[in-house]
Design a protein around this motif. Structure first.
Motif, PDB file in Angstrom:
ATOM      1  N   GLU A 196     -66.369   5.621 -50.636  1.00 43.95           N
ATOM      2  CA  GLU A 196     -67.034   4.422 -49.577  1.00 43.95           C
ATOM      3  C   GLU A 196     -67.330   4.359 -50.026  1.00 43.95           C
ATOM      4  O   GLU A 196     -67.583   3.380 -51.616  1.00 43.95           O
ATOM      5  CB  GLU A 196     -68.651   6.159 -49.939  1.00 43.95           C
ATOM      6  CG  GLU A 196     -67.856   7.218 -48.621  1.00 43.95           C
ATOM      7  CD  GLU A 196     -67.764   7.075 -47.459  1.00 43.95           C
ATOM      8  OE1 GLU A 196     -68.790   6.400 -46.849  1.00 43.95           O
ATOM      9  OE2 GLU A 196     -66.707   7.866 -47.214  1.00 43.95           O
ATOM     10  N   PRO A 197     -68.089   2.550 -49.893  1.00 47.69           N
ATOM     11  CA  PRO A 197     -68.752   1.391 -49.983  1.00 47.69           C
ATOM     12  C   PRO A 197     -69.730   1.301 -51.928  1.00 47.69           C
ATOM     13  O   PRO A 197     -69.441   0.953 -52.728  1.00 47.69           O
ATOM     14  CB  PRO A 197     -69.984   0.822 -49.778  1.00 47.69           C
ATOM     15  CG  PRO A 197     -69.276   1.871 -48.102  1.00 47.69           C
ATOM     16  CD  PRO A 197     -68.846   2.858 -48.261  1.00 47.69           C
ATOM     17  N   TRP A 198     -70.293   2.897 -51.733  1.00 46.67           N
ATOM     18  CA  TRP A 198     -70.900   3.429 -53.146  1.00 46.67           C
ATOM     19  C   TRP A 198     -70.096   3.796 -54.311  1.00 46.67           C
ATOM     20  O   TRP A 198     -70.251   3.657 -55.597  1.00 46.67           O
ATOM     21  CB  TRP A 198     -72.139   4.096 -52.593  1.00 46.67           C
ATOM     22  CG  TRP A 198     -72.080   5.621 -52.312  1.00 46.67           C
ATOM     23  CD1 TRP A 198     -71.921   5.754 -50.711  1.00 46.67           C
ATOM     24  CD2 TRP A 198     -71.469   6.421 -52.584  1.00 46.67           C
ATOM     25  NE1 TRP A 198     -71.322   7.283 -50.775  1.00 46.67           N
ATOM     26  CE2 TRP A 198     -70.771   7.122 -52.497  1.00 46.67           C
ATOM     27  CE3 TRP A 198     -70.897   7.110 -54.172  1.00 46.67           C
ATOM     28  CZ2 TRP A 198     -70.906   9.215 -51.970  1.00 46.67           C
ATOM     29  CZ3 TRP A 198     -70.400   8.413 -54.932  1.00 46.67           C
ATOM     30  CH2 TRP A 198     -70.234   9.142 -53.177  1.00 46.67           C
ATOM     31  N   GLN A 199     -68.638   3.890 -53.928  1.00 49.44           N
ATOM     32  CA  GLN A 199     -67.876   4.390 -54.755  1.00 49.44           C
ATOM     33  C   GLN A 199     -66.846   3.133 -55.074  1.00 49.44           C
ATOM     34  O   GLN A 199     -66.061   3.976 -55.852  1.00 49.44           O
ATOM     35  CB  GLN A 199     -67.361   5.439 -53.966  1.00 49.44           C
ATOM     36  CG  GLN A 199     -67.409   6.607 -53.921  1.00 49.44           C
ATOM     37  CD  GLN A 199     -66.720   8.365 -53.291  1.00 49.44           C
ATOM     38  OE1 GLN A 199     -66.176   7.359 -52.396  1.00 49.44           O
ATOM     39  NE2 GLN A 199     -66.446   8.842 -54.289  1.00 49.44           N
ATOM     40  N   LYS A 200     -67.630   2.247 -55.099  1.00 46.40           N
ATOM     41  CA  LYS A 200     -66.072   0.922 -55.378  1.00 46.40           C
ATOM     42  C   LYS A 200     -65.925   1.252 -56.757  1.00 46.40           C
ATOM     43  O   LYS A 200     -64.364  -0.009 -57.061  1.00 46.40           O
ATOM     44  CB  LYS A 200     -67.018  -0.709 -54.221  1.00 46.40           C
ATOM     45  CG  LYS A 200     -67.994  -0.616 -55.837  1.00 46.40           C
ATOM     46  CD  LYS A 200     -68.706  -2.076 -55.236  1.00 46.40           C
ATOM     47  CE  LYS A 200     -70.140  -3.136 -56.076  1.00 46.40           C
ATOM     48  NZ  LYS A 200     -70.644  -3.629 -55.157  1.00 46.40           N
ATOM     49  N   ASN A 201     -66.091   0.986 -57.818  1.00 47.07           N
ATOM     50  CA  ASN A 201     -66.365   1.531 -59.145  1.00 47.07           C
ATOM     51  C   ASN A 201     -64.402   2.233 -59.608  1.00 47.07           C
ATOM     52  O   ASN A 201     -64.208   1.787 -60.240  1.00 47.07           O
ATOM     53  CB  ASN A 201     -67.627   1.550 -59.886  1.00 47.07           C
ATOM     54  CG  ASN A 201     -68.270  -0.280 -60.291  1.00 47.07           C
ATOM     55  OD1 ASN A 201     -67.925  -1.548 -59.335  1.00 47.07           O
ATOM     56  ND2 ASN A 201     -69.273   0.203 -60.118  1.00 47.07           N
ATOM     57  N   ASP A 202     -64.701   3.311 -58.222  1.00 46.84           N
ATOM     58  CA  ASP A 202     -63.866   4.039 -58.509  1.00 46.84           C
ATOM     59  C   ASP A 202     -62.750   4.150 -57.304  1.00 46.84           C
ATOM     60  O   ASP A 202     -61.925   4.087 -58.071  1.00 46.84           O
ATOM     61  CB  ASP A 202     -64.195   5.558 -58.443  1.00 46.84           C
ATOM     62  CG  ASP A 202     -65.322   5.856 -60.147  1.00 46.84           C
ATOM     63  OD1 ASP A 202     -65.109   5.700 -60.890  1.00 46.84           O
ATOM     64  OD2 ASP A 202     -66.276   6.329 -59.587  1.00 46.84           O
ATOM     65  N   ASP A 203     -62.237   2.943 -56.959  1.00 45.02           N
ATOM     66  CA  ASP A 203     -61.968   2.476 -55.796  1.00 45.02           C
ATOM     67  C   ASP A 203     -60.488   1.680 -56.224  1.00 45.02           C
ATOM     68  O   ASP A 203     -60.571   1.287 -57.533  1.00 45.02           O
ATOM     69  CB  ASP A 203     -62.773   1.638 -54.489  1.00 45.02           C
ATOM     70  CG  ASP A 203     -61.618   2.504 -53.249  1.00 45.02           C
ATOM     71  OD1 ASP A 203     -60.908   3.105 -52.754  1.00 45.02           O
ATOM     72  OD2 ASP A 203     -62.784   2.625 -52.801  1.00 45.02           O
ATOM     73  N   VAL A 204     -59.683   1.837 -55.519  1.00 44.84           N
ATOM     74  CA  VAL A 204     -58.187   0.555 -55.753  1.00 44.84           C
ATOM     75  C   VAL A 204     -58.822  -0.088 -56.169  1.00 44.84           C
ATOM     76  O   VAL A 204     -59.577  -1.073 -55.701  1.00 44.84           O
ATOM     77  CB  VAL A 204     -57.360   0.779 -54.063  1.00 44.84           C
ATOM     78  CG1 VAL A 204     -56.493   0.302 -54.176  1.00 44.84           C
ATOM     79  CG2 VAL A 204     -57.444   2.180 -53.278  1.00 44.84           C
ATOM     80  N   SER A 205     -58.055  -0.464 -57.337  1.00 37.24           N
ATOM     81  CA  SER A 205     -58.397  -1.569 -57.512  1.00 37.24           C
ATOM     82  C   SER A 205     -57.963  -3.363 -57.706  1.00 37.24           C
ATOM     83  O   SER A 205     -57.377  -2.827 -55.992  1.00 37.24           O
ATOM     84  CB  SER A 205     -57.020  -1.659 -58.971  1.00 37.24           C
ATOM     85  OG  SER A 205     -56.979  -0.779 -60.322  1.00 37.24           O
ATOM     86  N   ALA A 206     -58.591  -3.672 -58.362  1.00 36.12           N
ATOM     87  CA  ALA A 206     -58.422  -5.438 -57.243  1.00 36.12           C
ATOM     88  C   ALA A 206     -59.299  -5.610 -55.640  1.00 36.12           C
ATOM     89  O   ALA A 206     -58.311  -6.449 -54.811  1.00 36.12           O
ATOM     90  CB  ALA A 206     -57.538  -5.903 -57.583  1.00 36.12           C
ATOM     91  N   HIS A 361     -68.913  -2.566 -68.023  1.00 39.04           N
ATOM     92  CA  HIS A 361     -68.974  -0.629 -67.942  1.00 39.04           C
ATOM     93  C   HIS A 361     -71.001  -2.151 -68.263  1.00 39.04           C
ATOM     94  O   HIS A 361     -71.231  -0.347 -68.320  1.00 39.04           O
ATOM     95  CB  HIS A 361     -68.663  -0.548 -69.025  1.00 39.04           C
ATOM     96  CG  HIS A 361     -68.309  -1.572 -70.895  1.00 39.04           C
ATOM     97  ND1 HIS A 361     -66.931  -1.983 -70.860  1.00 39.04           N
ATOM     98  CD2 HIS A 361     -69.176  -1.361 -71.439  1.00 39.04           C
ATOM     99  CE1 HIS A 361     -67.249  -2.436 -71.798  1.00 39.04           C
ATOM    100  NE2 HIS A 361     -67.937  -1.710 -72.855  1.00 39.04           N
ATOM    101  N   GLU A 362     -71.338  -3.124 -68.741  1.00 37.75           N
ATOM    102  CA  GLU A 362     -72.225  -2.894 -68.802  1.00 37.75           C
ATOM    103  C   GLU A 362     -73.233  -3.718 -67.702  1.00 37.75           C
ATOM    104  O   GLU A 362     -74.070  -4.218 -67.930  1.00 37.75           O
ATOM    105  CB  GLU A 362     -73.199  -3.442 -70.278  1.00 37.75           C
ATOM    106  CG  GLU A 362     -72.184  -2.146 -71.457  1.00 37.75           C
ATOM    107  CD  GLU A 362     -73.238  -3.248 -73.251  1.00 37.75           C
ATOM    108  OE1 GLU A 362     -73.473  -4.481 -72.777  1.00 37.75           O
ATOM    109  OE2 GLU A 362     -71.993  -3.246 -73.914  1.00 37.75           O
ATOM    110  N   GLY A 363     -72.524  -4.107 -66.701  1.00 41.46           N
ATOM    111  CA  GLY A 363     -73.614  -4.532 -65.835  1.00 41.46           C
ATOM    112  C   GLY A 363     -73.173  -6.142 -65.707  1.00 41.46           C
ATOM    113  O   GLY A 363     -73.257  -7.223 -65.128  1.00 41.46           O
ATOM    114  N   GLY A 364     -72.012  -6.549 -66.131  1.00 42.99           N
ATOM    115  CA  GLY A 364     -72.106  -8.333 -66.587  1.00 42.99           C
ATOM    116  C   GLY A 364     -70.680  -8.062 -66.103  1.00 42.99           C
ATOM    117  O   GLY A 364     -69.704  -7.234 -65.239  1.00 42.99           O
TER     118      GLY A 364
END
Length: 458
Positions: A196-206, A361-364
């Motif tokens: 889902e869109p809210w899972q983008k940080n855990d999704d397929v790379s690049a 990982h710190e939002g940067g």
């Protein structure tokens, strides 16, 4: 083979009982390798009393010059070992050992060591900060008998790495951390995400371009297949800077290759983080089917970071479900802990940021690894970190023992020039000369200038 002590001379006319008796305490550090031929009965004291060795067999160990190939009888385990050949053959055995071919002996029994299988070098551009020579030297210093190379997407460092390992006396394990399409054909350049869109940080790379997979060659055929797979990935699966393989290429070139499920960016762990357990099992099952159950391992890492903790309990569960062994790696990107900052600067360049910017990982906006443990850690450190799963550490030794790759170069007599068909009565040289002359006449007419002909003859 085992190592034997003392450079002993043998008399061809001596009878077997007079040859030196060697027990297991004297088999730790000699340059000569041995080959197990048959069991030596405990009661046998002469060749005549040995039912497994006839007089004819004994005589066959003498060559035309009267030199003998030594037979070693072991008091402890009563194995008789034959080293074939004379001085030249002994030299060949020593050369093989210098390549690391027999340095793994005894590991299966002791199981106290560790081998780093998943490592990035300077050939992982703007990602790996480990130069090959210092990396190999560090593995030697740590007393680790083998070392792997798994650069991102390409195998440009494979031969240099092989040569350094052979020179240093450890076994090279040639591998690749492949970029893999997200379930699509390599010809399909579209990006695919699974969550889902809210899972983008855990999704397929690049943003849906690729996942990772660890591939290790355990034979020379496997190395060749990695080269083929990598080449086809560049020619047919390239998206941006990522040469991507798909399951079709894996199925075509799987022979001689061991597969590990991969790092947190792998398809298996990505599916797990997205809460897609059944899909994770399916991904792993397909890899096992492609490469074979005996060449499939569930890969574990521990750098004390959140992305690994999310799947830490699920990976052993997956291994149990599939009946697959686990293996530990450390995803090394630099040689020693002190090099972490150098690699951090490299990653900042890759993401076109500076060290003043906050990391992901710190939002940067800056790409950076969390922690400073992505280096060649000592065996003791790895054993301590994974003390609850010693079998996963033992798997590194198992994979290293099985690996046996060689590069045959021109210095070994190899000739990799292509062969061309020629007309009857011609060979490649004579036909080449005629074709050159034909081309010169086509360009200069009937009379070829002397200086041109001189250069052609040269």
């Amino acid at each position: 083979g085992q190592y034997l002590t003392s450079n002993m001379q043998f008399d061809a006319k001596a009878s077997a009982p007079n040859w030196p008796m060697i027990n297991s305490q004297t088999m730790k550090s000699n340059e000569y390798g041995t080959v197990i031929i048959w069991n030596q009965p405990k009661t046998a004291t002469t060749t005549k009393e040995n039912p497994l060795m006839s007089k004819t067999m004994y005589d066959s160990h003498l060559d035309s010059t009267g030199n003998a190939t030594p037979i070693f009888m072991l008091e402890d385990d009563h194995l008789e070992r034959i080293i074939a050949g004379k001085a030249k053959q002994f030299a060949n055995l020593r050369a093989k050992m210098s390549e690391g071919a027999t340095r793994m002996s005894g590991m299966a029994a002791t199981r106290h060591g560790f081998v780093h299988l998943h490592n990035h070098t300077e050939y992982s551009m703007l990602d790996g900060a480990a130069k090959i020579k210092p990396m190999v030297a560090e593995a030697v210093r740590l007393g680790q008998p083998a070392l792997g190379i798994t650069d991102h997407g390409y195998l440009f460092g494979a031969y240099e790495f092989y040569r350094e390992c052979v020179s240093a006396g450890i076994k090279p394990i040639i591998g690749l951390e492949a970029y893999v399409t997200p379930g699509t054909s390599r010809f399909d350049k579209s990006k695919v995400t699974w969550g889902e869109p809210w899972q983008k940080n855990d999704d397929v790379s690049a943003r849906g371009t690729y996942t990772h997979l660890t591939l290790l060659a355990h034979s020379t055929q496997g190395v060749h297949n990695l080269f083929r797979m990598g080449s086809m990935a560049s020619l047919e699966g390239q998206v941006g800077k990522y040469p991507r393989v798909d399951k079709d290429l894996m199925a075509r070139y799987h022979e001689g290759i061991t597969v590990l499920t991969g790092c947190p960016s792998s398809a298996v762990q990505t599916r797990m983080r997205l809460g897609q357990w059944d899909e994770a099992v399916k991904e792993a099952g397909e890899l096992r089917d492609i490469f074979g159950a005996d060449r499939f391992y569930v890969e574990l890492m521990d750098h004390g970071i959140e992305i690994e903790r999310k799947t830490r309990d699920q990976l052993p569960r997956l291994a149990e479900l599939l009946g697959a062994p686990m293996v530990v790696s450390n995803d090394s990107h630099y040689v020693s802990k002190e090099d972490a900052h150098t690699q951090e600067a490299m990653l900042a360049l890759q993401s076109t940021t500076t060290l003043l910017d906050k990391p992901y990982h710190e939002g940067g906006p800056r790409f950076a690894f969390e922690g400073d443990t992505f280096y060649l850690r000592s065996t003791e450190d790895m054993r301590r970190t994974w003390k609850e799963l010693p079998q996963a550490l033992d798997s590194t030794l198992e994979i290293a023992e099985r690996s046996d790759v060689t590069f045959r170069t021109t210095s070994d007599g190899a000739n990799y020039m292509p062969r061309f068909p020629t007309p009857p009565g011609e060979d490649e040289q004579s036909w080449f000369v005629k074709e050159v002359r034909k081309g010169l006449h086509a360009r200069f007419g009937e009379s070829i200038p002397a200086h041109v002909l001189d250069r052609a003859e040269f």
